[in-house]
Design an enzyme around this catalytic site. Structure first.
Site, PDB file in Angstrom:
ATOM      1  N   GLU A 284       0.842  -1.209   0.000  1.00  0.00           N
ATOM      2  CA  GLU A 284       0.000   0.000   0.000  1.00  0.00           C
ATOM      3  C   GLU A 284       0.868   1.246   0.000  1.00  0.00           C
ATOM      4  O   GLU A 284       0.543   2.250  -0.646  1.00  0.00           O
ATOM      5  CB  GLU A 284      -0.946   0.008   1.200  1.00  0.00           C
ATOM      6  CG  GLU A 284      -1.939  -1.141   1.229  1.00  0.00           C
ATOM      7  CD  GLU A 284      -2.746  -1.268  -0.048  1.00  0.00           C
ATOM      8  OE1 GLU A 284      -3.166  -0.243  -0.616  1.00  0.00           O
ATOM      9  OE2 GLU A 284      -2.945  -2.407  -0.504  1.00  0.00           O
ATOM     10  N   TRP A 287       1.887   1.730  -3.459  1.00  0.00           N
ATOM     11  CA  TRP A 287       0.803   2.362  -4.255  1.00  0.00           C
ATOM     12  C   TRP A 287       0.889   3.883  -4.101  1.00  0.00           C
ATOM     13  O   TRP A 287       0.667   4.640  -5.040  1.00  0.00           O
ATOM     14  CB  TRP A 287      -0.578   1.908  -3.762  1.00  0.00           C
ATOM     15  CG  TRP A 287      -1.141   0.696  -4.443  1.00  0.00           C
ATOM     16  CD1 TRP A 287      -1.252  -0.543  -3.901  1.00  0.00           C
ATOM     17  CD2 TRP A 287      -1.683   0.605  -5.769  1.00  0.00           C
ATOM     18  NE1 TRP A 287      -1.836  -1.395  -4.814  1.00  0.00           N
ATOM     19  CE2 TRP A 287      -2.114  -0.717  -5.966  1.00  0.00           C
ATOM     20  CE3 TRP A 287      -1.853   1.529  -6.821  1.00  0.00           C
ATOM     21  CZ2 TRP A 287      -2.696  -1.155  -7.161  1.00  0.00           C
ATOM     22  CZ3 TRP A 287      -2.439   1.092  -8.018  1.00  0.00           C
ATOM     23  CH2 TRP A 287      -2.850  -0.235  -8.168  1.00  0.00           C
ATOM     24  N   TRP A 315     -21.577  11.375 -19.470  1.00  0.00           N
ATOM     25  CA  TRP A 315     -22.091  11.166 -18.119  1.00  0.00           C
ATOM     26  C   TRP A 315     -23.477  11.795 -17.993  1.00  0.00           C
ATOM     27  O   TRP A 315     -23.857  12.622 -18.820  1.00  0.00           O
ATOM     28  CB  TRP A 315     -21.134  11.790 -17.091  1.00  0.00           C
ATOM     29  CG  TRP A 315     -19.736  11.262 -17.205  1.00  0.00           C
ATOM     30  CD1 TRP A 315     -18.663  11.890 -17.763  1.00  0.00           C
ATOM     31  CD2 TRP A 315     -19.258   9.973 -16.771  1.00  0.00           C
ATOM     32  NE1 TRP A 315     -17.550  11.086 -17.700  1.00  0.00           N
ATOM     33  CE2 TRP A 315     -17.892   9.897 -17.095  1.00  0.00           C
ATOM     34  CE3 TRP A 315     -19.859   8.880 -16.133  1.00  0.00           C
ATOM     35  CZ2 TRP A 315     -17.114   8.776 -16.808  1.00  0.00           C
ATOM     36  CZ3 TRP A 315     -19.084   7.765 -15.845  1.00  0.00           C
ATOM     37  CH2 TRP A 315     -17.726   7.719 -16.184  1.00  0.00           C
ATOM     38  N   ASN A 353     -10.906   2.283   3.195  1.00  0.00           N
ATOM     39  CA  ASN A 353     -10.524   2.086   1.788  1.00  0.00           C
ATOM     40  C   ASN A 353     -11.540   1.263   0.999  1.00  0.00           C
ATOM     41  O   ASN A 353     -11.906   1.621  -0.123  1.00  0.00           O
ATOM     42  CB  ASN A 353      -9.145   1.414   1.713  1.00  0.00           C
ATOM     43  CG  ASN A 353      -8.726   1.161   0.285  1.00  0.00           C
ATOM     44  OD1 ASN A 353      -8.623   2.092  -0.508  1.00  0.00           O
ATOM     45  ND2 ASN A 353      -8.522  -0.102  -0.070  1.00  0.00           N
ATOM     46  N   TRP A 371     -16.745  10.864 -12.749  1.00  0.00           N
ATOM     47  CA  TRP A 371     -15.867  10.591 -11.595  1.00  0.00           C
ATOM     48  C   TRP A 371     -15.280  11.858 -11.009  1.00  0.00           C
ATOM     49  O   TRP A 371     -14.964  11.935  -9.817  1.00  0.00           O
ATOM     50  CB  TRP A 371     -14.753   9.607 -11.984  1.00  0.00           C
ATOM     51  CG  TRP A 371     -13.884  10.049 -13.141  1.00  0.00           C
ATOM     52  CD1 TRP A 371     -14.103   9.788 -14.459  1.00  0.00           C
ATOM     53  CD2 TRP A 371     -12.679  10.824 -13.084  1.00  0.00           C
ATOM     54  NE1 TRP A 371     -13.107  10.350 -15.237  1.00  0.00           N
ATOM     55  CE2 TRP A 371     -12.214  10.986 -14.404  1.00  0.00           C
ATOM     56  CE3 TRP A 371     -11.937  11.387 -12.052  1.00  0.00           C
ATOM     57  CZ2 TRP A 371     -11.057  11.686 -14.736  1.00  0.00           C
ATOM     58  CZ3 TRP A 371     -10.775  12.102 -12.368  1.00  0.00           C
ATOM     59  CH2 TRP A 371     -10.348  12.239 -13.693  1.00  0.00           C
ATOM     60  N   TRP A 394      -9.997   7.467  -7.833  1.00  0.00           N
ATOM     61  CA  TRP A 394     -11.198   7.743  -8.650  1.00  0.00           C
ATOM     62  C   TRP A 394     -11.032   7.244 -10.076  1.00  0.00           C
ATOM     63  O   TRP A 394     -11.966   6.694 -10.661  1.00  0.00           O
ATOM     64  CB  TRP A 394     -11.551   9.234  -8.610  1.00  0.00           C
ATOM     65  CG  TRP A 394     -12.312   9.541  -7.369  1.00  0.00           C
ATOM     66  CD1 TRP A 394     -11.808  10.004  -6.186  1.00  0.00           C
ATOM     67  CD2 TRP A 394     -13.713   9.317  -7.144  1.00  0.00           C
ATOM     68  NE1 TRP A 394     -12.810  10.088  -5.245  1.00  0.00           N
ATOM     69  CE2 TRP A 394     -13.985   9.684  -5.805  1.00  0.00           C
ATOM     70  CE3 TRP A 394     -14.752   8.851  -7.933  1.00  0.00           C
ATOM     71  CZ2 TRP A 394     -15.274   9.589  -5.250  1.00  0.00           C
ATOM     72  CZ3 TRP A 394     -16.032   8.763  -7.390  1.00  0.00           C
ATOM     73  CH2 TRP A 394     -16.284   9.123  -6.064  1.00  0.00           C
TER      74      TRP A 394
HETATM   75  C1  LIG Z   1     -11.745   6.687  -4.557  1.00  0.00           C
HETATM   76  C2  LIG Z   1     -10.534   6.671  -3.647  1.00  0.00           C
HETATM   77  C3  LIG Z   1     -10.027   7.865  -3.155  1.00  0.00           C
HETATM   78  C4  LIG Z   1      -8.898   7.882  -2.321  1.00  0.00           C
HETATM   79  N1  LIG Z   1      -8.417   9.086  -1.873  1.00  0.00           N
HETATM   80  C5  LIG Z   1      -7.294   9.097  -1.103  1.00  0.00           C
HETATM   81  C6  LIG Z   1      -6.751  10.324  -0.646  1.00  0.00           C
HETATM   82  O1  LIG Z   1      -7.242  11.423  -0.965  1.00  0.00           O
HETATM   83  N2  LIG Z   1      -5.666  10.283   0.169  1.00  0.00           N
HETATM   84  C7  LIG Z   1      -5.073   9.100   0.524  1.00  0.00           C
HETATM   85  O2  LIG Z   1      -4.078   9.115   1.264  1.00  0.00           O
HETATM   86  N3  LIG Z   1      -5.543   7.925   0.075  1.00  0.00           N
HETATM   87  C8  LIG Z   1      -6.637   7.880  -0.708  1.00  0.00           C
HETATM   88  N4  LIG Z   1      -7.134   6.680  -1.135  1.00  0.00           N
HETATM   89  C9  LIG Z   1      -6.392   5.442  -0.812  1.00  0.00           C
HETATM   90  C10 LIG Z   1      -6.819   4.734   0.490  1.00  0.00           C
HETATM   91  O3  LIG Z   1      -8.205   4.566   0.520  1.00  0.00           O
HETATM   92  C11 LIG Z   1      -6.367   5.481   1.749  1.00  0.00           C
HETATM   93  O4  LIG Z   1      -5.004   5.786   1.675  1.00  0.00           O
HETATM   94  C12 LIG Z   1      -6.581   4.639   2.998  1.00  0.00           C
HETATM   95  O5  LIG Z   1      -7.921   4.265   3.117  1.00  0.00           O
HETATM   96  C13 LIG Z   1      -6.151   5.445   4.214  1.00  0.00           C
HETATM   97  O6  LIG Z   1      -6.359   4.724   5.379  1.00  0.00           O
HETATM   98  P1  LIG Z   1      -5.153   4.139   6.225  1.00  0.00           P
HETATM   99  O7  LIG Z   1      -4.139   5.175   6.490  1.00  0.00           O
HETATM  100  O8  LIG Z   1      -5.752   3.451   7.411  1.00  0.00           O
HETATM  101  O9  LIG Z   1      -4.553   3.099   5.197  1.00  0.00           O
HETATM  102  P2  LIG Z   1      -3.674   1.787   5.344  1.00  0.00           P
HETATM  103  O10 LIG Z   1      -4.464   0.693   4.759  1.00  0.00           O
HETATM  104  O11 LIG Z   1      -3.101   1.607   6.679  1.00  0.00           O
HETATM  105  O12 LIG Z   1      -2.498   2.080   4.294  1.00  0.00           O
HETATM  106  C14 LIG Z   1      -1.293   2.752   4.679  1.00  0.00           C
HETATM  107  C15 LIG Z   1      -1.030   3.914   3.778  1.00  0.00           C
HETATM  108  O13 LIG Z   1      -0.776   3.468   2.460  1.00  0.00           O
HETATM  109  C16 LIG Z   1      -1.257   4.450   1.540  1.00  0.00           C
HETATM  110  N5  LIG Z   1      -2.285   3.847   0.699  1.00  0.00           N
HETATM  111  C17 LIG Z   1      -3.108   2.845   1.025  1.00  0.00           C
HETATM  112  N6  LIG Z   1      -3.896   2.529  -0.036  1.00  0.00           N
HETATM  113  C18 LIG Z   1      -3.548   3.366  -1.017  1.00  0.00           C
HETATM  114  C19 LIG Z   1      -3.993   3.547  -2.351  1.00  0.00           C
HETATM  115  N7  LIG Z   1      -4.942   2.775  -2.901  1.00  0.00           N
HETATM  116  N8  LIG Z   1      -3.434   4.531  -3.089  1.00  0.00           N
HETATM  117  C20 LIG Z   1      -2.447   5.310  -2.580  1.00  0.00           C
HETATM  118  N9  LIG Z   1      -1.992   5.166  -1.321  1.00  0.00           N
HETATM  119  C21 LIG Z   1      -2.522   4.217  -0.558  1.00  0.00           C
HETATM  120  C22 LIG Z   1      -1.849   5.566   2.349  1.00  0.00           C
HETATM  121  O14 LIG Z   1      -0.871   6.573   2.488  1.00  0.00           O
HETATM  122  C23 LIG Z   1      -2.161   4.886   3.664  1.00  0.00           C
HETATM  123  O15 LIG Z   1      -2.180   5.768   4.763  1.00  0.00           O
HETATM  124  C24 LIG Z   1      -8.267   6.648  -1.987  1.00  0.00           C
HETATM  125  C25 LIG Z   1      -8.786   5.449  -2.480  1.00  0.00           C
HETATM  126  C26 LIG Z   1      -9.912   5.455  -3.297  1.00  0.00           C
HETATM  127  C27 LIG Z   1     -10.450   4.146  -3.816  1.00  0.00           C
END
Ligand SMILES: Cc1cc2nc3c(=O)[nH]c(=O)nc-3n(C[C@H](O)[C@H](O)[C@H](O)COP(=O)(O)OP(=O)(O)OC[C@H]3O[C@@H](n4cnc5c(N)ncnc54)[C@H](O)[C@@H]3O)c2cc1C
Length: 495
Positions: A284, A287, A315, A353, A371, A394
């Site tokens: 993650e 990512w 759309w 997430n 979107w 998105w």
């Molecule tokens: C539609 C959509 C919009 C999102 N918008 C954002 C946003 O604005 N900011 C954001 O930080 N994340 C975003 N995410 C990714 C992800 O949902 C969040 O990072 C995550 O839910 C944050 O919770 P956590 O810190 O507990 O994550 P954890 O699951 O603990 O993950 C650790 C870290 O990994 C990174 N990470 C995890 N998943 C992703 C991912 N898919 N893409 C990029 N980085 C990731 C984040 O920095 C996160 O804090 C988005 C995902 C989707 C599907």
């Protein structure tokens, strides 16, 4: 070797006093180092007066100022347009150079270029460093020397580079404390950090939500998560379970160091304490780097689809589209998991997430809304809003992004609900009016016999809405809507 008599470190999304690239380099290269943060009016003036992010930043700055004072420095804080305020402050302090960390968002890149030009005109330098990611820009390329657009080969190259090239050289923390003799004391009569209300903002429910702020808050969350990291892979998809790290807002504002997080995951993997969760969590974090790289390499994604043919999709529009979009924003779609997720976002600024994927898919592929509308709404509401990750998420959901889900894969909001919130525990938390429905019935109240609805105190159309649409019909409409992509793709593939 000292290159500069006096320097200024400009803090932005790196609000910490440890393991900080720009701060480390400034302290290494300068006899005296000042520190500053600008509440940038060009960003803040657009925000509503209740904004949890501004409060998060404000609380984190108070802690940062204290930490810097303990090291012999302190934080100069201004409320101004950063592009002008930094060159002006540099002149007032008479510094030779300004140090800051790279930002990969197009507007920030333009702002930094303007600051660099203004400083140069005045005979000063702008020095910038990689800090918020492990690998940036074109550091991870394919064998053909091109930026990746698919995640898995990017991740493999990223891991290889980390293990073979950089681990010993770059992952150690950037030292700050040992260089603290170079902090300049705050200039006399430096004004106190403005209060939230002086900045034009009001207190939100941030502290009621117990969202920990600052470096200490980030560290506490990391320590707490370290205990759970080994189970991350099996718990992370269930919104009612404390599975993920909740570190995103800290990564957003740099109150944690990405290097410390990656080290923590690697250590857990190395000593075998990470179970199967640590490697998935590390993915993650990769990512995160991936989407920063995508935004940097393809800044057009900010306005347009990564895959250009997806811009041909038509759309929904007009008053009906506005209406159903508003129902989605307010959590009034009649699909409990979607509505509970939107309530989580609206009430806390966080969304799990799995639910970001479900709600985004519902908006785009059930309601047929562009979107970009959803992206904008998340940008307003998310505490952890990050242009690169949000846009990536998105565009993934709309199938228009790099390595996105195929256009014909359409989440079923009902099966997602049954699978990932099986007993309805998450739904009950955010939709108390449905709390008395059984675990079996809570996912689709419109299918529940009237008698049972009555016994649970639910009246559709009164205290919970009828569903906006039927998923199966919406799915068929979406496949039609996306046919334009299929056509273009097939045409494109002709020799
Ligand atoms: C539609 C959509 C919009 C999102 N918008 C954002 C946003 O604005 N900011 C954001 O930080 N994340 C975003 N995410 C990714 C992800 O949902 C969040 O990072 C995550 O839910 C944050 O919770 P956590 O810190 O507990 O994550 P954890 O699951 O603990 O993950 C650790 C870290 O990994 C990174 N990470 C995890 N998943 C992703 C991912 N898919 N893409 C990029 N980085 C990731 C984040 O920095 C996160 O804090 C988005 C995902 C989707 C599907």
């Amino acid at each position: 070797m000292l290159l500069f008599e006096k320097s200024l470190v400009w803090f932005r999304r790196d609000l910490r006093s440890f393991d900080h690239a720009a701060l480390h380099h400034a302290l290494t290269l300068s006899r005296q180092v000042y520190c500053a943060f600008i509440f940038d009016r060009s960003i803040l003036d657009e925000l509503p007066k209740y904004d949890r992010r501004v409060e998060f930043i404000h609380a984190s700055l108070l802690e940062l100022d204290t930490a810097l004072r303990e090291l012999g420095g302190g934080l100069i804080v201004r409320h101004a347009d950063a592009a002008q305020a930094i060159p002006q402050l540099a002149a007032e302090l008479g510094v030779d150079a300004v140090f800051c960390n790279h930002d990969y968002e197009p507007q920030a890149i333009a702002r930094d270029a303007a600051v660099g030009t203004a400083l140069k005109k005045a005979g000063r330098e702008l020095r910038t460093y990689k800090d918020q990611v492990i690998f940036e820009k074109d550091e991870v390329l394919s064998l053909a020397g091109k930026p990746f657009s698919v995640f898995t080969p990017y991740k493999n190259a990223w891991l290889k580079k980390l293990q073979t090239e950089l681990a010993p050289a770059e992952l150690p923390a950037y030292e700050v404390e040992a260089l603290s003799a170079h902090f300049a004391p705050l200039p006399p009569a430096t004004p106190a950090i403005p209060t939230l209300s002086e900045l034009g903002f009001e207190k939100t429910n941030l502290s009621e939500l117990h969202i920990p702020t600052g470096m200490q808050g980030g560290q506490d969350l990391l320590d707490d998560f370290a205990e759970r990291m080994r189970n991350y892979d099996s718990t992370r998809d269930f919104p009612a379970v404390k599975g993920p790290s909740y570190l995103s807002v800290h990564l957003r504002f740099g109150t944690v160091s990405i290097r410390a997080l990656v080290r923590r995951a690697l250590d857990a993997i190395r000593i075998g304490a990470g179970g199967s969760g640590a490697a998935v969590w590390l993915s993650e974090l990769v990512w995160r780097d991936f989407y920063f790289m995508i935004l940097y390499q393809h800044p057009h994604v900010r306005e347009r689809a990564f895959k250009p043919d997806y811009d041909a999709i038509v759309w929904e529009s007009g008053p009906h589209a506005e209406e159903i979009f508003q129902a989605w924003c307010d959590g009034r779609t009649g699909y409990p998991l979607v509505d509970a997720a939107m309530a989580q976002l609206n009430q806390t600024g966080y969304m799990h997430n799995r639910l970001r994927m479900v709600t985004a898919s519902f908006l785009i592929k059930d309601l047929g809304i562009d979107w970009r509308w959803g992206e904008r709404y998340f940008a307003e509401k998310l505490n952890d809003f990050d242009l690169a990750a949000n846009n990536g998420g998105w565009q993934w959901a709309s199938s228009s992004g790099c390595d996105a889900q195929p256009y014909f894969r359409i989440f079923n909001p009902l099966t997602q609900s049954e699978k990932f919130d099986p007993d309805g525990k998450f739904i009950r938390r955010y939709l108390p009016q449905l709390a008395k429905l059984s675990g079996e019935h809570i996912h689709a109240p419109w299918r529940v016999p009237t008698m049972e609805l009555q016994m649970a105190g639910v009246t559709l159309g009164q205290n919970y809405p009828h569903p906006l649409l039927q998923h199966d019909e919406a799915r068929a409409r979406t496949l039609q809507r996306y046919a334009v992509v299929k056509k273009v793709t097939v045409e494109d593939e002709r020799p």
